[in-house]
Design an enzyme around this catalytic site. Structure first.
Site, PDB file in Angstrom:
ATOM      1  N   SER A 158       0.853  -1.193   0.000  1.00 40.69           N
ATOM      2  CA  SER A 158       0.000   0.000   0.000  1.00 40.69           C
ATOM      3  C   SER A 158       0.884   1.236   0.000  1.00 40.69           C
ATOM      4  CB  SER A 158      -0.891   0.002   1.245  1.00 40.69           C
ATOM      5  OG  SER A 158      -1.504   1.257   1.427  1.00 40.69           O
ATOM      6  N   TYR A 184       0.022  -0.071  10.580  1.00 40.46           N
ATOM      7  CA  TYR A 184      -0.314  -0.440   9.201  1.00 40.46           C
ATOM      8  C   TYR A 184       0.865  -0.145   8.275  1.00 40.46           C
ATOM      9  CZ  TYR A 184      -2.873  -0.625   4.764  1.00 40.46           C
ATOM     10  OH  TYR A 184      -3.295  -0.927   3.491  1.00 40.46           O
TER      11      TYR A 184
END
Length: 317
Positions: A158, A184
């Site tokens: 990501s 994350y």
């Protein structure tokens, strides 16, 4: 062929005219969103896809369109249980595949979680690193011998990797205040670094690995994101870049996965980070979400993460 696609390309655009009969592909996370679309688009071109999911009942319901596409194309689709947040489940799933012995042309490590509250996997790892990285690290390495010479590993990362490098000294936030977005970011950087080192270790037999950013897509991945969190993200992004976040559709979001798996050349993507159906450039400018941070492609960092990951899962590869 590999350079004509972009941010708005869909899976059907990328795979138009391709014949994938005889290609066997493993996709994790096929119970929703990108995983389902990735599997559908591949079987629609005749591929034999094995989909892995934690909740098989949910995956059965979610993949009706995949089975229909396989029936029409002559491809095939099968489900298997895999809970990446449990090393026992990971080992059991890998053992079943190894015992079966049939090889794969591509493994797409698609499953993941995002911005979860502080929690831990069955083995005590911080939830996001444990699920997004360590589960896949153990699973992929245990089945690495099943990836055919000339095959691929595609890790979904990501642009969130730009939020943080990995922390090899405190991977579980034992001495650091927990932040769901930093956690994350660490896990998504780990996805890139894992691809870099896996590529180095396996490219002599033609197996290439890459990581990619699918785009910003509204799927179940954002189940922990309240409207307040979404608005805060929009404000943060607008302040940094001067524009709003642009969302992709699910078919657009899965396009880079199938592009890397079946369209792009192995030498083009090997050890690299991709986005919008092309290889991304290194970009350490904090005011943009495009490109890949240099730390995520650092070979020494990739080797160090590999060693730490082996220590954490208790196996060496």
């Amino acid at each position: 062929m590999a350079t004509q696609f972009g941010a708005e390309s869909t899976t059907d655009d990328v795979l138009a005219g391709m014949d994938l009969h005889g290609r066997r592909i493993l996709v994790t996370g096929v119970s929703a969103g990108l995983g389902v679309e990735t599997a559908r688009s591949l079987v629609a071109r005749g591929a034999d896809v094995v989909g892995a999911a934690r909740d098989l009942a949910k995956a059965e319901r979610a993949t009706e369109s995949v089975r229909a596409a396989a029936k029409e194309s002559g491809g095939s689709f099968a489900l298997m249980e895999l809970d990446l947040a449990s090393l026992a489940s990971v080992r059991a799933a890998a053992d079943r595949l190894v015992a079966d012995g049939r090889p794969f042309d591509v493994v797409i490590a698609n499953a993941g979680v995002m911005a979860t509250p502080l929690g831990h996997t069955a083995d005590g790892f911080e939830t996001q690193l444990g699920t997004n990285h360590l589960g896949h690290f153990l699973f992929v390495n245990r089945i690495a011998g099943l990836i055919r010479d000339g095959g691929r590993l595609v890790n979904l990362s990501s642009s969130g990797h730009r939020l943080s490098d990995v922390d090899l000294d405190d991977p579980g936030f034992e001495r650091t205040a927990y932040d769901p977005w930093i956690a994350y970011g660490r896990s998504k950087t780990a996805n890139v670094l894992f691809a870099v080192e896996f590529d180095r270790r396996h490219r002599d037999r033609g197996v290439r690995a890459c990581a990619l950013m699918p785009g910003v897509i509204q799927t179940e991945l954002g189940r922990h994101m309240t409207p307040e969190v979404m608005e805060a993200l929009q404000q943060r992004f607008r302040a940094a870049t001067g524009r709003a976040i642009t969302y992709k559709s699910i078919p657009q979001g899965a396009a880079t996965s199938v592009w890397a798996a079946a369209v792009a050349g192995g030498d083009e993507i090997g050890g690299r980070y991709c986005e919008d159906c092309h290889v991304a450039s290194v970009n350490d400018d904090a005011s943009t979400r495009h490109g890949v941070r240099s730390y995520a492609l650092d070979p020494a960092r990739a080797k160090a993460l590999w060693a730490k990951s082996e220590e954490m899962v208790g196996e060496r590869f």
